[in-house]
Structures are given as structure tokens and as C-alpha cells.
Design an enzyme around this catalytic site. Structure first.
Site, PDB file in Angstrom:
ATOM      1  N   ARG A  91       4.788 -15.451  31.285  1.00 46.00           N
ATOM      2  CA  ARG A  91       5.308 -14.093  31.368  1.00 46.00           C
ATOM      3  C   ARG A  91       4.180 -13.078  31.487  1.00 46.00           C
ATOM      4  O   ARG A  91       4.314 -12.035  32.113  1.00 46.00           O
ATOM      5  CB  ARG A  91       6.150 -13.798  30.122  1.00 46.00           C
ATOM      6  N   TYR A  92       3.084 -13.346  30.807  1.00 42.26           N
ATOM      7  CA  TYR A  92       1.910 -12.464  30.865  1.00 42.26           C
ATOM      8  C   TYR A  92       0.833 -13.188  31.661  1.00 42.26           C
ATOM      9  O   TYR A  92       0.718 -14.411  31.585  1.00 42.26           O
ATOM     10  CB  TYR A  92       1.374 -12.209  29.458  1.00 42.26           C
ATOM     11  N   ARG A  95      -1.898 -15.561  29.495  1.00 37.45           N
ATOM     12  CA  ARG A  95      -1.529 -16.579  28.492  1.00 37.45           C
ATOM     13  C   ARG A  95      -0.168 -17.177  28.806  1.00 37.45           C
ATOM     14  O   ARG A  95       0.710 -16.491  29.314  1.00 37.45           O
ATOM     15  CB  ARG A  95      -1.544 -15.985  27.073  1.00 37.45           C
ATOM     16  N   CYS A 104      12.173 -29.804  15.745  1.00 37.05           N
ATOM     17  CA  CYS A 104      11.512 -29.157  14.609  1.00 37.05           C
ATOM     18  C   CYS A 104      11.794 -29.965  13.352  1.00 37.05           C
ATOM     19  O   CYS A 104      12.812 -30.633  13.278  1.00 37.05           O
ATOM     20  CB  CYS A 104      12.044 -27.738  14.404  1.00 37.05           C
ATOM     21  N   CYS A 108      15.864 -23.623  11.607  1.00 34.29           N
ATOM     22  CA  CYS A 108      16.155 -22.304  11.049  1.00 34.29           C
ATOM     23  C   CYS A 108      17.486 -21.830  11.633  1.00 34.29           C
ATOM     24  O   CYS A 108      17.690 -21.922  12.850  1.00 34.29           O
ATOM     25  CB  CYS A 108      15.049 -21.325  11.422  1.00 34.29           C
ATOM     26  N   CYS A 111      17.197 -19.316  14.577  1.00 40.03           N
ATOM     27  CA  CYS A 111      16.206 -19.642  15.610  1.00 40.03           C
ATOM     28  C   CYS A 111      16.521 -18.986  16.951  1.00 40.03           C
ATOM     29  O   CYS A 111      17.650 -19.019  17.418  1.00 40.03           O
ATOM     30  CB  CYS A 111      16.153 -21.161  15.793  1.00 40.03           C
ATOM     31  N   ARG A 113      15.390 -20.005  19.784  1.00 40.25           N
ATOM     32  CA  ARG A 113      15.552 -21.015  20.839  1.00 40.25           C
ATOM     33  C   ARG A 113      16.592 -22.043  20.421  1.00 40.25           C
ATOM     34  O   ARG A 113      16.524 -23.207  20.809  1.00 40.25           O
ATOM     35  CB  ARG A 113      14.230 -21.729  21.127  1.00 40.25           C
ATOM     36  N   ASP A 286      15.553 -11.889  17.114  1.00 36.69           N
ATOM     37  CA  ASP A 286      16.074 -11.998  18.481  1.00 36.69           C
ATOM     38  C   ASP A 286      17.579 -12.235  18.447  1.00 36.69           C
ATOM     39  O   ASP A 286      18.104 -12.841  17.512  1.00 36.69           O
ATOM     40  CB  ASP A 286      15.376 -13.152  19.211  1.00 36.69           C
ATOM     41  N   ASP A 323      10.935  -8.387  20.834  1.00 33.01           N
ATOM     42  CA  ASP A 323      10.916  -9.047  22.130  1.00 33.01           C
ATOM     43  C   ASP A 323      12.086  -8.452  22.897  1.00 33.01           C
ATOM     44  O   ASP A 323      13.252  -8.675  22.534  1.00 33.01           O
ATOM     45  CB  ASP A 323      11.064 -10.568  21.954  1.00 33.01           C
ATOM     46  N   LYS A 330       7.123  -8.607  24.597  1.00 37.03           N
ATOM     47  CA  LYS A 330       7.078  -8.117  23.217  1.00 37.03           C
ATOM     48  C   LYS A 330       6.350  -6.781  23.155  1.00 37.03           C
ATOM     49  O   LYS A 330       5.310  -6.625  23.780  1.00 37.03           O
ATOM     50  CB  LYS A 330       6.287  -9.101  22.340  1.00 37.03           C
TER      51      LYS A 330
HETATM   52  C1  LIG Z   1       5.361 -14.313  22.617  1.00 38.88           C
HETATM   53  C2  LIG Z   1       4.909 -14.775  23.887  1.00 38.88           C
HETATM   54  C3  LIG Z   1       3.540 -14.859  24.186  1.00 38.88           C
HETATM   55  C4  LIG Z   1       2.481 -14.455  23.181  1.00 38.88           C
HETATM   56  O1  LIG Z   1       2.437 -13.088  23.033  1.00 38.88           O
HETATM   57  P1  LIG Z   1       1.382 -12.469  22.014  1.00 38.88           P
HETATM   58  O2  LIG Z   1       1.736 -11.026  21.905  1.00 38.88           O
HETATM   59  O3  LIG Z   1       0.031 -12.716  22.579  1.00 38.88           O
HETATM   60  O4  LIG Z   1       1.591 -13.195  20.726  1.00 38.88           O
HETATM   61  C5  LIG Z   1       3.155 -15.324  25.412  1.00 38.88           C
HETATM   62  N1  LIG Z   1       4.065 -15.687  26.342  1.00 38.88           N
HETATM   63  C6  LIG Z   1       5.377 -15.613  26.093  1.00 38.88           C
HETATM   64  C7  LIG Z   1       6.321 -16.022  27.161  1.00 38.88           C
HETATM   65  C8  LIG Z   1       5.856 -15.165  24.867  1.00 38.88           C
HETATM   66  O5  LIG Z   1       7.170 -15.121  24.621  1.00 38.88           O
HETATM   67  S1  SF4 Z   2      12.526 -20.731  14.529  1.00 40.41           S
HETATM   68 FE1  SF4 Z   2      13.351 -22.403  15.807  1.00 40.41          FE
HETATM   69  S2  SF4 Z   2      11.561 -23.231  16.860  1.00 40.41           S
HETATM   70 FE2  SF4 Z   2      10.794 -22.067  15.090  1.00 40.41          FE
HETATM   71  S3  SF4 Z   2      10.646 -23.555  13.376  1.00 40.41           S
HETATM   72 FE3  SF4 Z   2      12.653 -22.564  13.216  1.00 40.41          FE
HETATM   73  S4  SF4 Z   2      14.025 -23.947  14.335  1.00 40.41           S
HETATM   74 FE4  SF4 Z   2      11.943 -24.474  14.981  1.00 40.41          FE
END
Ligand SMILES: *Cc1c(COP(=O)(O)O)cnc(C)c1O
Ligand code: SF4
Length: 361
Positions: A91-92, A95, A104, A108, A111, A113, A286, A323, A330
Site C-alpha cells: 500500500r505504501y 514497505r 494465530c 482475538c 480481529c 482480519r 477496525d 486505518d 493509517k
Molecule cells: C499498517 C500497514 C503498514 C505499516 O504501516 P506503519 O505506519 O509503518 O506501521 C504497511 N502496509 C500496510 C498495508 C499496512 O496496513
Molecule cells: S488481532 Fe487477529 S491477527 Fe492479530 S493476534 Fe489477534 S487474531 Fe491474530
């Protein structure tokens, strides 16, 4: 999605451990959609007699998860839109996320995801893993690789060492980052072999070869939401990582009924700093499906973060992050202490008193 029998087994296990009064059809429906697991370390931390236990609230499934609120979605932060190939979210420019597996040690209930992870969760294996590494090698702008999932430290030492050794060979990648909950939820997993793997060394090969490789700088980002999670064993696991040379930062999620009061939040941030884990992000929850009962309004989130400023060490201050739904990234959304009319500034101190400030140019 989890198979019916494994979902039922997970619920029965929790009922037997005294963590669920009964396995109801509604709970079976929850567990069939969203994976259920609680590690022994976290089970031991739950007070079954406390209906508001903040550890239970995070991990024990609830019928409230069947309530889908407006705005909640299957892919709340838009991972899909930025995924050029399996396992990668880019996305960026500088990174990327490398999602190695979708399992996991705990699940959670909030979560972000939750639709992607679970027992069925796929692992990134060859050839998809090689393709992901080739993508990273071909994109010179990638400075940092964030290993995530799921929890990447669920992988075997051998698998993890392989991936990290592969990344260590890509010159333009300077930083590796691990997003994990393991040091808290399964502290015994932080072994010398795991530490070797984080450097890209297999435990068996390290002494045989011409000396262990140092590897790239690895930052460990710990997901931790309540001060009670930082047990003695968890603190010792963090100490092993920090002593091995891996700087640690935290990510916490602001959760109603878990940490949405100034005292708990402050105690969490202090416990992290005491464990040599620098508080980093405090996430606004989220909008994943069935998580409405955890939501704290953004206005209240800002007030809470504001209440830490001035009363706790600067080391204890996290950045409140949102986010933006739909994959826009974010951004910090914390309290604002300075306002301007385009000429002068009004700055608020930690006691709420206002002061004029001029640039003096
Ligand atoms: C959260 C996230 C990151 C990391 O973002 P930081 O602000 O550097 O922690 C990088 N890529 C994606 C797709 C993300 O969701
Ligand atoms: S938030 Fe989701 S991905 Fe993160 S530790 Fe909990 S269950 Fe696993």
C-alpha cells in the site's frame, strides 16, 4: 470459516475449562464463522468468576459477534485492493506486508482480519513464497518488510529461518519487522532457536557454518491490550528478545470493556515501558464484522489519549491511529493541542489551560 467439527471442539474445550457456561447453537454459529482458540497461558489468566474479565472479553467468543453493525465489512482496511500477489500487501511505496500464514495461537474476537484467518488459514508455501520474495527483490523501493499474518511466529523455526535468510539476501531491504502476539500469549515460544531463526540462522547450521549470521535489523511489534497480559513470563520473553538485540514496540487496540479507561490504559503503557517495549500505536478498532460491542467512539478515544499527556512519561505516549476504511492507509487521529486562525496560535497545556503562541518571525 472453520469446519463445523473443529469449531464445536474448540467451544467444548472452553466449556470444559470453565470459560463458557454452555455451548449454545448461537455460539456454534459464531465459531463456524470466526475461529476460536485460547492458549493455556491466556486461559490461566482468565478469572472465570468475573463476568467482565478483560482477558476473557478479548478471547472467549460471544453471541454478540452475530450482530453486524452498519459500516462493518469483511475487508475493513482494504488489504485486497493493494495485494499484487498472494501473501503481499503493498500500500505504501517503501514497505510491504508479507503475510506468511493465517493462523494465530489465540483468536482475538475483534480481529481486523477475522475473515481471512483460522484453522483453515493458508500458509505461504513454494512457489507462492518464492514469487513473493521475487516481487520484493524486483521492487527496489521496498525498504522494509513486515512479516505478519496471522502470527508469523507460529511458523516452525526452520520455515521462519528460510524466509528471513531469503530476505537477508535482498540488499535494498534494510529493515525487517515482525507483527506478533506470541511473547504475551505463548511466551515459552521465545526460545534461543527462535532468536536464531530471526537472524536467518537455522539452529542446527549455526555452529557448523563459519559463524552465525547477524542478519538485518529486526524490530518486533508486540500486540498487547491489557496490563495483566504482561505476566512475569511475558516480560521475560520480551527481555529475551530485547537482550538478543531486537528493539520492541507495541501495538494496542482500544477496546470497550478491556482498556477504555485512563487508568487501565496508563497502566498498560507503563507496563510496556517497564518491559522495554516502547508504546507505539494505539489503534482505533477496525470495522470488522461482528465487533461493534468493542467499539469506542473516536471522540472518547481522543479524550482518553489526551488524559495520558502530561500525567505519564513521554515514553508512555502511544499515537492514536485510524486505518481509514477502504484501504486509504493509517493516519494519526489523536487529540490536537494547537489551533490557529492563520496568524496566531492557541496552545492547550495538559491541564486544559490555553496559551497564546506566536511564531515570532
Ligand atoms: C499498517 C500497514 C503498514 C505499516 O504501516 P506503519 O505506519 O509503518 O506501521 C504497511 N502496509 C500496510 C498495508 C499496512 O496496513
Ligand atoms: S488481532 Fe487477529 S491477527 Fe492479530 S493476534 Fe489477534 S487474531 Fe491474530
Amino acid at each position: 470459516m472453520t469446519t463445523k467439527s473443529s469449531a464445536a471442539r474448540a467451544l467444548q474445550g472452553l466449556a470444559q475449562a470453565g470459560l463458557l457456561p454452555a455451548v449454545t447453537p448461537s455460539l456454534e454459529q459464531v465459531a463456524a464463522q470466526f475461529a476460536v482458540a485460547i492458549t493455556p497461558a491466556m486461559q490461566a489468566l482468565i478469572d472465570p468468576d468475573d463476568p467482565a474479565d478483560p482477558i476473557a472479553a478479548q478471547f472467549v467468543p460471544s453471541e454478540q459477534e452475530l450482530r453486524i453493525q452498519p459500516g462493518e465489512r469483511a475487508d475493513p482496511i482494504g488489504d485486497e485492493a493493494h495485494s499484487p500477489l498472494p501473501g503481499i500487501v503493498h500500500r505504501y511505496p517503501d514497505r510491504i506486508l508479507l503475510k506468511l500464514l493465517h493462523a494465530c495461537p489465540v483468536y482475538c474476537r475483534f480481529c481486523f482480519r477475522r475473515e481471512q484467518i483460522g484453522a483453515h488459514g493458508e500458509v505461504l508455501v513454494p512457489p507462492a513464497l518464492e514469487q513473493a520474495l521475487a516481487y520484493i527483490a524486483a521492487h527496489k523501493e521496498i525498504w522494509e518488510v513486515i512479516l505478519t499474518g496471522g502470527d508469523p511466529l507460529m511458523l516452525s523455526d526452520r520455515r521462519l529461518a528460510d524466509v528471513i535468510a531469503g530476505l537477508n539476501q535482498i540488499d535494498h531491504v534494510k529493515i525487517l519487522r515482525i507483527h506478533t502476539r506470541i511473547p504475551v500469549v505463548d511466551p515459552a515460544r521465545v526460545t534461543p532457536e527462535l532468536i536464531a531463526a530471526l537472524r536467518g540462522n537455522l539452529p542446527s547450521e549455526a555452529p557448523v557454518l563459519t559463524g552465525a549470521k547477524e542478519g538485518k535489523p529486526v524490530y518486533v511489534l508486540l500486540h498487547c491490550n491489557h496490563p495483566r497480559e504482561l505476566t512475569e513470563a511475558a516480560r521475560a520473553a520480551c527481555a529475551r528478545l530485547v537482550d538478543a538485540g531486537f528493539p520492541m514496540l507495541s501495538q494496542s487496540v482500544l477496546l470497550r470493556g478491556v482498556n477504555d479507561d485512563a487508568q487501565t490504559l496508563g497502566a498498560l503503557m507503563r507496563a510496556l515501558v517497564e518491559s522495554r517495549v516502547k508504546p507505539h500505536y494505539l489503534h482505533q478498532l477496525d470495522q470488522a464484522r461482528g465487533t461493534g460491542h468493542f467499539r469506542v467512539p473516536l471522540k472518547r478515544a481522543q479524550e482518553l489519549v489526551k488524559s495520558l499527556r502530561g500525567y505519564l512519561s513521554g515514553l508512555c505516549q502511544p499515537t492514536l491511529m485510524l486505518d481509514i476504511p477502504g484501504g486509504h492507509g493509517k493516519v494519526p487521529v489523536g487529540p490536537v493541542f494547537a489551533r490557529t486562525n492563520d496568524e496566531d496560535w492557541i496552545v492547550e497545556d495538559h491541564r486544559g489551560r490555553l496559551h497564546e503562541y506566536k511564531d515570532g518571525l
